[in-house]
Scaffold this motif. Structure first.
Motif, short mmCIF file in Angstrom:
data_model
loop_
_atom_site.label_atom_id
_atom_site.label_comp_id
_atom_site.label_asym_id
_atom_site.label_seq_id
_atom_site.Cartn_x
_atom_site.Cartn_y
_atom_site.Cartn_z
N LYS A 151 13.96 -12.43 -10.23
CA LYS A 151 12.57 -12.76 -9.87
C LYS A 151 12.50 -13.21 -8.42
O LYS A 151 11.65 -12.75 -7.65
N ASP A 152 13.42 -14.14 -8.03
CA ASP A 152 13.43 -14.64 -6.66
C ASP A 152 13.65 -13.51 -5.67
O ASP A 152 13.00 -13.43 -4.62
N SER A 153 14.58 -12.63 -6.02
CA SER A 153 14.89 -11.50 -5.13
C SER A 153 13.69 -10.57 -5.02
O SER A 153 13.36 -10.07 -3.94
N GLY A 154 13.00 -10.36 -6.16
CA GLY A 154 11.83 -9.47 -6.15
C GLY A 154 10.71 -10.04 -5.30
O GLY A 154 10.07 -9.30 -4.52
N ILE A 155 10.44 -11.33 -5.44
CA ILE A 155 9.39 -11.96 -4.63
C ILE A 155 9.72 -11.87 -3.15
O ILE A 155 8.87 -11.52 -2.32
N MET A 156 10.97 -12.16 -2.80
CA MET A 156 11.39 -12.10 -1.40
C MET A 156 11.17 -10.70 -0.83
O MET A 156 10.65 -10.54 0.28
N ASN A 157 11.57 -9.68 -1.58
CA ASN A 157 11.44 -8.31 -1.09
C ASN A 157 9.97 -7.93 -0.88
O ASN A 157 9.62 -7.29 0.12
N VAL A 158 9.11 -8.31 -1.84
CA VAL A 158 7.69 -7.98 -1.72
C VAL A 158 7.08 -8.67 -0.51
O VAL A 158 6.34 -8.05 0.28
N VAL A 159 7.41 -9.96 -0.33
CA VAL A 159 6.88 -10.71 0.80
C VAL A 159 7.31 -10.06 2.11
O VAL A 159 6.48 -9.83 3.02
N GLN A 160 8.57 -9.73 2.25
CA GLN A 160 9.09 -9.17 3.49
C GLN A 160 8.49 -7.80 3.79
O GLN A 160 8.14 -7.50 4.94
N VAL A 161 8.35 -6.97 2.75
CA VAL A 161 7.79 -5.63 2.96
C VAL A 161 6.33 -5.71 3.37
O VAL A 161 5.90 -5.07 4.34
N LEU A 162 5.54 -6.51 2.63
CA LEU A 162 4.11 -6.59 2.93
C LEU A 162 3.86 -7.26 4.28
O LEU A 162 2.96 -6.86 5.03
N LYS A 163 4.66 -8.27 4.59
CA LYS A 163 4.51 -8.92 5.90
C LYS A 163 4.82 -7.94 7.02
O LYS A 163 4.13 -7.90 8.05
N GLY A 164 5.86 -7.13 6.81
CA GLY A 164 6.21 -6.12 7.81
C GLY A 164 5.14 -5.07 7.99
O GLY A 164 5.04 -4.43 9.05
N MET A 165 4.31 -4.87 6.97
CA MET A 165 3.22 -3.90 7.04
C MET A 165 1.96 -4.52 7.63
O MET A 165 0.93 -3.85 7.75
N GLY A 166 2.05 -5.81 7.95
CA GLY A 166 0.91 -6.47 8.56
C GLY A 166 -0.09 -7.03 7.58
O GLY A 166 -1.21 -7.41 7.98
N VAL A 167 0.26 -7.12 6.29
CA VAL A 167 -0.64 -7.68 5.29
C VAL A 167 -0.76 -9.18 5.52
O VAL A 167 0.23 -9.86 5.83
N SER A 168 -1.95 -9.71 5.37
CA SER A 168 -2.20 -11.12 5.64
C SER A 168 -1.51 -12.02 4.62
O SER A 168 -1.20 -11.59 3.50
N PHE A 169 -1.33 -13.28 5.03
CA PHE A 169 -0.68 -14.26 4.15
C PHE A 169 -1.44 -14.40 2.84
O PHE A 169 -0.85 -14.37 1.76
N SER A 170 -2.75 -14.54 2.91
CA SER A 170 -3.55 -14.75 1.70
C SER A 170 -3.49 -13.55 0.78
O SER A 170 -3.45 -13.70 -0.45
N ASP A 171 -3.50 -12.33 1.35
CA ASP A 171 -3.43 -11.13 0.52
C ASP A 171 -2.07 -11.02 -0.16
O ASP A 171 -1.96 -10.56 -1.31
N ILE A 172 -1.01 -11.43 0.53
CA ILE A 172 0.32 -11.39 -0.08
C ILE A 172 0.40 -12.40 -1.22
O ILE A 172 0.97 -12.12 -2.27
N VAL A 173 -0.20 -13.59 -1.01
CA VAL A 173 -0.23 -14.60 -2.08
C VAL A 173 -0.90 -14.02 -3.32
O VAL A 173 -0.41 -14.18 -4.44
N ASN A 174 -2.03 -13.36 -3.13
CA ASN A 174 -2.74 -12.76 -4.26
C ASN A 174 -1.90 -11.69 -4.95
O ASN A 174 -1.89 -11.59 -6.19
N LYS A 175 -1.19 -10.90 -4.15
CA LYS A 175 -0.35 -9.85 -4.71
C LYS A 175 0.81 -10.44 -5.51
O LYS A 175 1.11 -9.96 -6.62
N ILE A 176 1.44 -11.46 -4.99
CA ILE A 176 2.55 -12.11 -5.69
C ILE A 176 2.06 -12.76 -6.99
O ILE A 176 2.71 -12.66 -8.03
N ALA A 177 0.92 -13.41 -6.93
CA ALA A 177 0.36 -14.03 -8.14
C ALA A 177 0.11 -13.01 -9.22
O ALA A 177 0.40 -13.23 -10.40
N GLU A 178 -0.42 -11.86 -8.82
CA GLU A 178 -0.74 -10.80 -9.78
C GLU A 178 0.52 -10.15 -10.34
O GLU A 178 0.66 -9.97 -11.55
N GLN A 179 1.44 -9.80 -9.46
CA GLN A 179 2.62 -9.03 -9.87
C GLN A 179 3.59 -9.86 -10.70
O GLN A 179 4.21 -9.35 -11.63
N PHE A 180 3.72 -11.16 -10.37
CA PHE A 180 4.72 -12.00 -11.04
C PHE A 180 4.09 -13.02 -11.99
O PHE A 180 4.76 -13.91 -12.48
#
Length: 281
Positions: free
Chosen positions: A236-265
């Motif tokens: 789970k920790d590894s999955g969250i880290m990977n999603v955060v890094q990928v989305l951040k690298g794509m320029g997705v905002s912090f708040s949108d990444i938070v929403n994505k992590i909340a939904e996915q996990f």
């Protein structure tokens, strides 16, 4: 400890280590493996290793010597895997190393050292199906090709009726039946002990050490469950880290990444925000 407390998933293996901590039962084991040796005495056998090593599971290894001439290594397992061969090889090498060290044998001198003959066994208490009597390193891993080293392990499934191997394997089967009825509970353990004593299966052992056996089998924390939860957490920790890094690298905002992590996990917004902040930099 309540009736609902869980027994260790590795109950049978723990009984194995406790059972053969008694030299009298080691004698019975040797006699089961070597019925032709009518003169062996308990004093002829010396335990060299008896280990319960917790790594990613519980390994149950017993090693003993017969007159410094034969080194017998036995492992008890309820799960089938040909990796047993690799473990047996590792166990043998470590046992030889200890033997040479304890007997002050210098492998760099010209004098040939005396090496006890190895015998490798696995007492398999799982479902029999079509299992071989012998398994070897060359056959299982190198297609039968001759290599610099080979190891052959004898698989033992049931033993002979009434011998110590047969009793141990029968105990595991009785236990499995009771677990199916009552789950991994104290009741299942106690019923298994009662049935085995009634059927003269490990009766002397169970009568003398019943409370110890119950304590062995009833542990509050199941090592296997702990490891399962740990692995899930790591993934789970590894999955969250990977999603955060990928989305951040794509320029997705912090708040949108938070929403994505909340939904996915399946996390609360607060928990998701805390997780994302942990991997944001």
């Amino acid at each position: 400890m309540s009736d609902q407390e869980k027994a260790k998933w590795t109950i049978k293996d723990s009984v194995f280590t406790d059972l053969f901590s008694n030299s009298g039962y080691i004698l019975q084991l040797y006699q089961s493996l070597h019925p032709e040796d009518h003169d062996v005495q308990e004093s002829d056998l010396k335990t060299i290793t008896l280990e319960n090593i917790i790594t990613d599971g519980i390994y149950n290894d017993l090693g003993f010597m017969k007159d410094d001439k034969i080194m017998v290594l036995v492992e008890a397992q309820s799960t089938w895997t040909v990796n047993i061969i690799i473990r047996a090889l590792e166990y043998l090498v470590n046992s030889y190393h200890r033997y040479f060290f304890e007997n002050d044998m210098d492998l760099y001198k010209s004098k040939k050292v005396e090496v006890p003959k190895p015998e490798l066994y696995v007492i398999y208490s799982g479902e029999r199906k079509a299992r071989p009597t012998w398994i070897s390193l060359s056959e299982e891993f190198f297609g039968g090709e001759k290599t610099a080293i080979d190891v052959t392990v004898q698989m033992i499934y049931d033993g002979r009726e009434g011998d110590i191997i047969n009793q141990y394997v029968t105990f595991t089967k009785v236990l499995n039946e009771q677990v199916k009825k009552y789950g991994r509970s104290r009741k299942a353990v106690k019923e298994a002990i009662r049935i085995c004593k009634d059927k003269n299966i490990l009766r002397e052992y169970l009568e003398k050490r019943e409370s110890e056996v119950v304590d062995i089998m009833m542990q509050l924390y199941d090592q296997e469950e702990i490891m399962r939860v740990h692995i899930q957490s790591e993934r789970k920790d590894s999955g969250i880290m990977n999603v955060v890094q990928v989305l951040k690298g794509m320029g997705v905002s912090f708040s949108d990444i938070v929403n994505k992590i909340a939904e996915q996990f399946h996390l609360s917004p607060e928990k998701a925000e805390k997780e994302v902040r942990g991997y944001w930099n």
